[in-house]
Design a protein around this motif. Structure first.
Motif, short mmCIF file in Angstrom:
data_model
loop_
_atom_site.label_atom_id
_atom_site.label_comp_id
_atom_site.label_asym_id
_atom_site.label_seq_id
_atom_site.Cartn_x
_atom_site.Cartn_y
_atom_site.Cartn_z
N THR A 1 0.82 -1.22 0.00
CA THR A 1 0.00 0.00 0.00
C THR A 1 0.85 1.26 0.00
O THR A 1 0.42 2.29 -0.53
N PHE B 1 -11.04 1.38 -8.49
CA PHE B 1 -10.63 0.04 -8.11
C PHE B 1 -11.73 -0.93 -8.52
O PHE B 1 -12.87 -0.79 -8.09
N ILE C 1 -12.89 -4.53 -8.14
CA ILE C 1 -12.69 -5.67 -7.25
C ILE C 1 -13.30 -6.91 -7.89
O ILE C 1 -14.48 -6.94 -8.22
N ALA D 1 -11.50 -11.78 -4.13
CA ALA D 1 -10.67 -10.62 -3.79
C ALA D 1 -11.30 -9.69 -2.77
O ALA D 1 -10.70 -8.69 -2.40
N ALA E 1 -9.21 -6.82 -0.99
CA ALA E 1 -9.61 -5.45 -1.33
C ALA E 1 -9.95 -4.65 -0.07
O ALA E 1 -9.54 -3.49 0.05
N LEU F 1 -6.78 -3.67 1.62
CA LEU F 1 -6.12 -2.60 0.88
C LEU F 1 -6.82 -1.26 1.10
O LEU F 1 -6.18 -0.25 1.40
N MET F 2 -8.13 -1.24 0.94
CA MET F 2 -8.88 0.01 1.02
C MET F 2 -8.76 0.66 2.39
O MET F 2 -8.72 1.89 2.50
N ILE G 1 -14.77 2.60 -6.02
CA ILE G 1 -14.72 1.14 -6.00
C ILE G 1 -15.94 0.58 -6.71
O ILE G 1 -17.05 1.10 -6.55
N ILE H 1 -8.27 -5.43 -8.79
CA ILE H 1 -7.87 -6.09 -7.55
C ILE H 1 -8.29 -7.55 -7.66
O ILE H 1 -9.48 -7.86 -7.75
N GLU H 2 -7.30 -8.45 -7.64
CA GLU H 2 -7.54 -9.88 -7.82
C GLU H 2 -6.91 -10.67 -6.69
O GLU H 2 -5.84 -10.30 -6.20
N ASP H 3 -7.56 -11.76 -6.29
CA ASP H 3 -7.01 -12.57 -5.21
C ASP H 3 -5.81 -13.39 -5.66
O ASP H 3 -4.79 -13.44 -4.99
#
Length: 178
Positions: A28, A42, A44, A49, A53, A56-57, A66, A101-103
């Protein structure tokens, strides 16, 4: 917990949550430096994720939007190799910096499809943030801009990743026991 059972499978502790937190802090900081003046969107990737996410957020304290997209290619512990869109992108991305944003990125099929779709919609810049990357399985040349860590070709659960929709709620990462 050093071992967990999810449905009919047993998993061993692989990555403790404390290590995930440490790496999130590093990631981050880089994202803030790169994105805080961009007002990024973003995107998600559901369902896996959502925990990544959220973590992160909570750490990114700048203007951003988002939205959520849901595609799937997994049944059980195997990818079908086909992408199925279940919830599409409902935002205008023209001229925007978009961060997917991906797992987990394995073959790169999902990311390749998302990059093509966003490029057609005239996104200004497209970046990828992935919690986990399996470089040995990558079939496409995909640049991952932000990643928590590269992992081996192990089937994992926890921190949003699942086995048949179970195990997402585990804080740490567990790998399938051999």
């Amino acid at each position: 917990m050093d071992e967990v059972k999810v449905l009919d499978k047993v998993f061993d502790l692989y990555i403790p949550y404390e290590e995930i937190e440490r790496r999130l802090d590093v990631m981050t900081k880089q994202m803030k430096a790169d994105l805080e003046d961009e007002n990024p969107l973003f995107v998600i990737m559901l369902s896996g994720a959502f925990i990544f996410a959220a973590e992160l957020m909570k750490r990114l304290n700048f203007a951003a939007e988002i939205c959520f997209v849901k595609v799937s290619s997994y049944v059980g512990t195997k990818s079908t190799g086909e992408l199925h869109e279940q919830l599409g992108l409902n935002r205008d991305v023209k001229g925007r910096t978009v961060v997917i944003i991906e797992d987990i990125v394995e073959s790169g099929l999902t990311m390749k499809s998302m990059l093509e779709m966003l490029a057609k919609r005239d996104a200004k810049a497209i970046r990828i943030a992935a919690a986990f990357v399996k470089p040995k399985l990558m079939r496409y040349d995909i640049k991952i801009d932000y990643e928590l860590m590269e992992i081996e070709d192990d089937f994992i659960v926890g921190f949003g990743l699942d086995y048949n929709q179970y195990g997402r709620n585990l804080r740490s990462i567990y790998k399938l026991k051999n």
